[in-house]
Write a protein that holds these residues in place. Structure first.
Motif, PDB file in Angstrom:
ATOM      1  N   GLN A 109       9.909   4.357   2.147  1.00  0.00           N
ATOM      2  CA  GLN A 109       8.934   4.601   3.177  1.00  0.00           C
ATOM      3  C   GLN A 109       8.542   3.420   3.830  1.00  0.00           C
ATOM      4  OE1 GLN A 109       6.230   8.025   1.663  1.00  0.00           O
ATOM      5  NE2 GLN A 109       6.757   6.966  -0.259  1.00  0.00           N
ATOM      6  N   LYS A 110       8.050   3.536   5.174  1.00  0.00           N
ATOM      7  CA  LYS A 110       7.333   2.552   5.655  1.00  0.00           C
ATOM      8  C   LYS A 110       5.991   2.170   5.359  1.00  0.00           C
ATOM      9  CE  LYS A 110      10.772   1.689   9.039  1.00  0.00           C
ATOM     10  NZ  LYS A 110      11.550   0.738   8.712  1.00  0.00           N
ATOM     11  N   THR A 111       5.564   1.087   5.196  1.00  0.00           N
ATOM     12  CA  THR A 111       4.020   0.751   5.039  1.00  0.00           C
ATOM     13  C   THR A 111       3.665  -0.622   5.279  1.00  0.00           C
ATOM     14  OG1 THR A 111       2.346   1.121   3.290  1.00  0.00           O
ATOM     15  CG2 THR A 111       4.279  -0.256   2.319  1.00  0.00           C
ATOM     16  N   VAL A 112       2.481  -1.136   4.711  1.00  0.00           N
ATOM     17  CA  VAL A 112       1.890  -2.188   5.134  1.00  0.00           C
ATOM     18  C   VAL A 112       1.658  -3.053   3.887  1.00  0.00           C
ATOM     19  CG1 VAL A 112      -0.101  -3.240   6.020  1.00  0.00           C
ATOM     20  CG2 VAL A 112       1.160  -1.575   7.287  1.00  0.00           C
ATOM     21  N   ASN A 113       1.857  -4.374   3.735  1.00  0.00           N
ATOM     22  CA  ASN A 113       1.393  -5.116   2.516  1.00  0.00           C
ATOM     23  C   ASN A 113      -0.123  -5.836   2.661  1.00  0.00           C
ATOM     24  OD1 ASN A 113       1.505  -7.592   4.120  1.00  0.00           O
ATOM     25  ND2 ASN A 113       3.538  -8.179   3.341  1.00  0.00           N
ATOM     26  N   GLY A 158      -1.336  -7.602   5.389  1.00  0.00           N
ATOM     27  CA  GLY A 158      -1.326  -6.973   6.846  1.00  0.00           C
ATOM     28  C   GLY A 158      -0.017  -6.811   7.792  1.00  0.00           C
ATOM     29  N   GLU A 159       1.489  -6.925   6.857  1.00  0.00           N
ATOM     30  CA  GLU A 159       2.437  -6.885   7.700  1.00  0.00           C
ATOM     31  C   GLU A 159       3.322  -5.661   7.288  1.00  0.00           C
ATOM     32  OE1 GLU A 159       3.057 -11.692   6.622  1.00  0.00           O
ATOM     33  OE2 GLU A 159       3.838 -10.171   5.150  1.00  0.00           O
ATOM     34  N   ASN A 160       3.924  -5.470   8.329  1.00  0.00           N
ATOM     35  CA  ASN A 160       4.704  -4.132   8.198  1.00  0.00           C
ATOM     36  C   ASN A 160       5.845  -4.358   7.191  1.00  0.00           C
ATOM     37  OD1 ASN A 160       3.358  -1.956   9.927  1.00  0.00           O
ATOM     38  ND2 ASN A 160       3.959  -3.239  11.962  1.00  0.00           N
ATOM     39  N   TYR A 214       0.681  -1.086  -0.088  1.00  0.00           N
ATOM     40  CA  TYR A 214      -0.001   0.067   0.075  1.00  0.00           C
ATOM     41  C   TYR A 214       0.857   1.337  -0.087  1.00  0.00           C
ATOM     42  CZ  TYR A 214      -3.854  -3.235   0.873  1.00  0.00           C
ATOM     43  OH  TYR A 214      -4.555  -4.224   1.086  1.00  0.00           O
ATOM     44  N   ARG A 215       1.023   1.914  -1.145  1.00  0.00           N
ATOM     45  CA  ARG A 215       1.822   3.207  -1.225  1.00  0.00           C
ATOM     46  C   ARG A 215       1.199   4.376  -0.293  1.00  0.00           C
ATOM     47  NH1 ARG A 215       1.166   4.651  -7.368  1.00  0.00           N
ATOM     48  NH2 ARG A 215      -0.945   3.670  -6.627  1.00  0.00           N
ATOM     49  N   PRO A 216       2.022   4.797   0.666  1.00  0.00           N
ATOM     50  CA  PRO A 216       1.621   6.026   1.253  1.00  0.00           C
ATOM     51  C   PRO A 216       0.822   7.139   0.598  1.00  0.00           C
ATOM     52  CG  PRO A 216       3.574   5.120   2.197  1.00  0.00           C
ATOM     53  CD  PRO A 216       3.426   4.543   0.908  1.00  0.00           C
ATOM     54  N   GLY A 217      -0.100   7.870   1.005  1.00  0.00           N
ATOM     55  CA  GLY A 217      -0.439   8.790   0.308  1.00  0.00           C
ATOM     56  C   GLY A 217      -1.532   8.469  -0.886  1.00  0.00           C
ATOM     57  N   ASN A 238       2.815  12.646   3.439  1.00  0.00           N
ATOM     58  CA  ASN A 238       2.480  11.204   3.350  1.00  0.00           C
ATOM     59  C   ASN A 238       2.165  10.306   4.664  1.00  0.00           C
ATOM     60  OD1 ASN A 238       2.550  11.106   0.568  1.00  0.00           O
ATOM     61  ND2 ASN A 238       4.365  10.007   0.294  1.00  0.00           N
ATOM     62  N   ASP A 239       1.115   9.853   5.055  1.00  0.00           N
ATOM     63  CA  ASP A 239       0.595   9.120   6.019  1.00  0.00           C
ATOM     64  C   ASP A 239       1.302   7.669   5.951  1.00  0.00           C
ATOM     65  OD1 ASP A 239      -0.753  11.447   7.334  1.00  0.00           O
ATOM     66  OD2 ASP A 239      -2.453  10.901   5.956  1.00  0.00           O
ATOM     67  N   GLN A 240       2.219   7.036   6.614  1.00  0.00           N
ATOM     68  CA  GLN A 240       2.781   5.996   6.405  1.00  0.00           C
ATOM     69  C   GLN A 240       1.713   4.995   7.107  1.00  0.00           C
ATOM     70  OE1 GLN A 240       6.788   5.648   7.039  1.00  0.00           O
ATOM     71  NE2 GLN A 240       7.375   7.493   5.680  1.00  0.00           N
ATOM     72  N   PHE A 241       1.601   3.842   6.288  1.00  0.00           N
ATOM     73  CA  PHE A 241       0.646   2.713   7.065  1.00  0.00           C
ATOM     74  C   PHE A 241       1.453   2.144   8.072  1.00  0.00           C
ATOM     75  CE2 PHE A 241      -1.258   3.588   2.856  1.00  0.00           C
ATOM     76  CZ  PHE A 241      -2.454   3.815   2.979  1.00  0.00           C
ATOM     77  N   LEU A 273      -8.421   8.902   1.563  1.00  0.00           N
ATOM     78  CA  LEU A 273      -7.637   8.640   0.378  1.00  0.00           C
ATOM     79  C   LEU A 273      -8.368   8.323  -0.798  1.00  0.00           C
ATOM     80  CD1 LEU A 273      -4.746   6.693   2.315  1.00  0.00           C
ATOM     81  CD2 LEU A 273      -4.512   8.829   1.114  1.00  0.00           C
ATOM     82  N   PHE A 324      -4.762   1.336  -0.470  1.00  0.00           N
ATOM     83  CA  PHE A 324      -5.393   0.512   0.503  1.00  0.00           C
ATOM     84  C   PHE A 324      -7.144   0.844   0.741  1.00  0.00           C
ATOM     85  CE2 PHE A 324      -6.961   1.361   5.178  1.00  0.00           C
ATOM     86  CZ  PHE A 324      -7.033   0.166   5.496  1.00  0.00           C
TER      87      PHE A 324
END
Lengths: 367, 367, 367, 367
Positions: free
Chosen positions: C307-311, C314-316, C102-105, D261-264, D282, C109
């Motif tokens: 960037q940090k995100t989630v797949n 549901g994993e970081n 899930y790309r931030p912004g 950007n809001d990181q997930f 979003l 998602f």
């Protein structure tokens, strides 16, 4: 002005003229996750396609649909599904002679009155060709309905004076017969009748009917968006349709309350009715019986006899219509009725999902 | 869910249950500057009012309308016109015995299916009483149309097997006859027929028709909002209507192209048609001939005989319907059809005003 | 579900995904008789097209529009105008690595949440590419408005912290500057700022504004379809827009009644205002002053930093976005705002044509 | 013309003028089975009611709502809910002096331009009094949302230059403070500021904000009916609102992609975001974070100073506005914003219920 969309939540928009470059349909609001490909559309389009038999014009339309959006990896995505059909075999020259004449029974005069001018090639937007776009949407709606166990089946009830006997109805007979009648004998007689009319440079009308089975009770939105009201708009919006009946239809005017009322009975499968004079709808809401929609179709207005008419300059004159035309519209229109009915009931089903707070809560809790 | 609005630019919203405190209509999009008062509404409501004659229920409804907004110093302001009618003479106790039973031919079962429960007093929202709100809007639409020289007149064509002869049609006969038939002799025979039915605790159906005169060519919005399609939705949304026909209607199925086509002719007053099989609409657009809409109405489902039915618990049982009911719905429904037709054609007229850029420029230049 | 249409009488429907085969727009309700060809559309599409300058992605989009219906012999016919653009240069492989992230912004998602799955190639339907279809409709609306003497012009007000000086505004400067700013000096500074950001793998936001001139007083439909309310929906429906202001906008919160009220004055040309704090709209209706709509645009969410995100599981996890992206959205979005404003005011103008009975009579008498 | 309805499936229609006999709202499409009585409406109307404090006009409005339909035995029936409020304390004589003058900052001139004339008593339909009808609908929507665990809470963020500190936000503080600020100290300072303005015969603006909590991810309908787009229409349709912001709003124009950007992040409760610059939306679809809507409100245009203006005849003149007016609109408008937000998100929630075929099947199988 904008009248080319239908539906509130499963909403279709059609575009395209008879002899333009292409025509198509945008289907917005189809639920995501439904398997869909061009293969699902072709059998519907083939039923509408001309040139298949002696009862239809020999004009050829390729009618090869292309899905341009809204489907990914074989499934609907929930975004607009755009489908296009490129036109071919456009004998638009056929219409040059009559571009300034108003064909009787056609919309030439009224389009000129409304818009100031018109695309005169083959009727333009008022052509029956526009219905190819509806059939695409009908195929999609039918696919969704079939996942819910709902079937929508239309057929020819009558061709001119020849009426079909429904007692041996089968879907396969309808699909096999050139007239789309569910009766082999009537089909044969109708073909003879039509052949005779063609020799006389004349055309005839007929009756088509659609039966929707498997609808649960509780679908339809009083008071103006009643299920029968929207089915009537849907059916009457098909060119050449001049009447719409639900269930017993016009017969009710001569019946009595004591015979027309469908009495309820309790069965193991739930509450049903002993008879179905209502045609599956009470108070604008489905009652779980089969929904029956019946339409009368006028004779094809394009006939090759000389007719009196008026030209664009407002002068009396004669008109001779050339080109290739169906001697009767019904056989090819049956799938259009089926399509419009499928679109209407699917839209009503989706639009009514929030009628009980308990259902809303149950859906919400799974989000 | 939200199905209580009709129209795109002249848009009405009705509300209210049969035995609730009040019912009403909000009319949004009425042009500003039209003279309007309660006096314009009362004659329409009186035609719908029960208790006026032997053919109608003896139930009394005060039906005194009150305009609450949208009119200032005797003229419409362009803002929503809200009209209310307070209910009186509510014998809602009449319905206590049958509140858990599903009346055959009524919407009790389908409302329970859709919403989970219902206001059982007199049919609640599914009652014919709801149409009083439509008649208010119809009176307003008719007032606007009359300023444009368009008349909308409905009448009873048939009561059960008795058909009216239209050859001596006059509006005053329609308004004077208890059956709303435009034929004094048929009216007399129909009254006898109805009296006989009442003795037999039975009810009958009929046919009503509406004629819209003075419409210019060019009104209607292809392809789904065709004028005939919207008229069909409008007519079929009236409870008890089971068929809608435009012009020759169902008869076209047995006619030939050579006879069904209306040939155009040039006259001093412009382009007209030699015949009017089309019922004033071609390709979904008005053709300047009279627009003819015809509906079949089912027999009143409330009859005082014992009928078989099912209760809310799903058990088979008998039902006896008490209360006061019309032996035939047509006489009082005629003004409802007239109202729905007036609303539909006015909306189409306003919605189509922008069909030509020349018209848009001309309006714009005066702003 | 069906949210891809906008407008009540000039109604557009867009379809198509970023990396699908094609995208397009159906424009229903355009008045007949307007000259129109692809040549009218191309200048609008070119302003939105990427690859034109250093401020935009180097991705190429052919953006060659094809009109498929609704135009005949160079003029609109009043029937739906369907326009298609085939996609090319589809580097959809760029997205394979991140199809489960899930790309931030971005809307990855939320699309997955709503529809259960999505077309992950380039954002699919949520991509800015969808706006090409809006620009087509905007070009058509602008063409119609220009026939009425109404101009709609948008420009960049700010790029990040650099604000344009409007005192030397000219349309040609806006069209010539890569940033779409109406200020040569600010344009130069903004280009430097953007170049620096690219080096830092970052992106910035900005402000865009649209000015509608020549609108007569009296357009807009209280109370929910106020002109400013529909302009707000129109503007906020553009991806990345996070605020909408009319006239003085957010500044009014700190102003006083004595200064914020625009006093009226009589002039030879009619009633005007001494100031225009209101931005051309009072009570939701145009007041004949320029209509001013201003939007803030968020920084492009696609940046090439980790960037940090989630797949999807549901994993970081971390995400690195490749591909070619605009460092700032504003320069290319300006024409999208202009388009949405043109569509909105044209629709309001056509929808409100029936506000006075005198106008209705005048149009009707010429039918 | 018809602009007094809002919503697609939970659809409201408001009617009524400031100094007419009554005003009201029809709510169509509310799910059946929700407990509802006048008691649910009164607390909402009380928050909007004038005369409660020094910050509001001393004008009295009885604002006693009466539910006339759509509720039976204490529960919604799924049919239209009609609610009426009779007007009282109508000092309409206050407006006689100025009936031919155009008040600066008001809609007098634009209503006259659009409709040809207007109900001049207290602004008629353009009066803030119209919002009482919205608050009724908002109370109903909030009741439904509360059953789903969704809360909608609005408050004053700023009164003129005085800004509230949200760090100690509590609903009870908002409801207790005359300014509707969630900050006791700011409330006190704002009251002083307002008192001073009153002495100076002036008025001020402010900022109000609404926070919607508990929305699941997946609600909103791209691309024109995005949740933020409809919230913007809803908020901007409130008279005096001149800007709408979602989340960080106008601030995004000066932020960078790397910070905006809001990181997930994955949590036990599902996927959330580390920050909420996006304001809970979003790509037009809710992302499960709080949805934040913020509006700037202009100063009350009715001030008791002499102002320059023009009369109906087009002559320059002076105007003095008498009557009782709020020195600032925000405190009473907060509940209107809350109402419009509640209506919008409920409508989006119901309209989007059919986004996945699996959900449709699950609902259908229980019918």
């Amino acid at each position: 002005m904008a009248g080319s969309s239908f539906g509130r939540i499963f909403r279709i928009t059609t575009w395209g003229e008879s002899h333009g470059e292409a025509l198509g349909c945008v289907i917005d609001g189809c639920p995501a996750g439904v398997s869909l490909s061009e293969e699902d559309l072709i059998p519907f389009l083939d039923r509408r396609k001309p040139g298949n038999s002696s009862v239809a014009t020999s004009r050829k339309e390729s009618d090869t649909p292309k899905i341009l959006s809204g489907v990914f990896e074989g499934k609907t995505t929930g975004t607009p599904i755009s489908v296009i059909i490129y036109n071919s075999d456009q004998h638009s020259g056929d219409y040059d002679d009559i571009k300034d004449l108003y064909r009787p029974g056609h919309a030439d005069f009224t389009y000129d009155s409304k818009y100031g001018f018109r695309d005169h090639r083959g009727g333009g937007r008022s052509s029956g060709r526009e219905t190819a776009a509806r059939v695409i949407a009908g195929a999609v709606a039918s696919k969704v309905l079939s996942e819910l166990g709902i079937s929508v089946e239309a057929y020819a009830r009558a061709i001119g004076p020849i009426e079909a006997d429904l007692s041996e109805y089968s879907r396969s007979t309808v699909l096999a017969n050139a007239t789309a009648m569910p009766d082999i004998s009537a089909n044969a007689r109708a073909l003879e009748y039509i052949a005779d009319l063609k020799n006389k440079s004349d055309s005839c009308g007929g009756v088509m009917e659609c039966c929707i089975s498997g609808m649960p009770a509780g679908v339809g939105d009083p008071v103006f968006d009643k299920l029968d009201a929207l089915l009537s708009q849907a059916a009457m919006s098909i060119g050449a349709v001049k009447s719409v009946e639900i269930g017993d239809g016009a017969l009710v005017s001569k019946s009595l309350g004591s015979t027309n009322n469908d009495q309820f009975k309790a069965t193991k499968k739930g509450i049903t009715k002993k008879t179905n004079h209502s045609g599956g709808i009470l108070g604008g809401i489905s009652d779980s019986s089969d929904i029956i929609v019946r339409c009368s179709v006028k004779p094809t207005p394009s006939i090759s006899r000389t007719q009196k008419t008026v030209n664009k300059a407002g002068e009396n004159t004669d008109i001779e219509i050339k080109g290739r035309h169906d001697p009767v519209i019904v056989p090819r229109a049956v799938v259009v009725l089926e399509s419009m009915c499928a679109i209407t009931v699917l839209d009503a089903l989706l639009y009514g999902m929030s009628s009980k707070i308990e259902t809303v809560k149950s859906v919400f809790n799974k989000m």
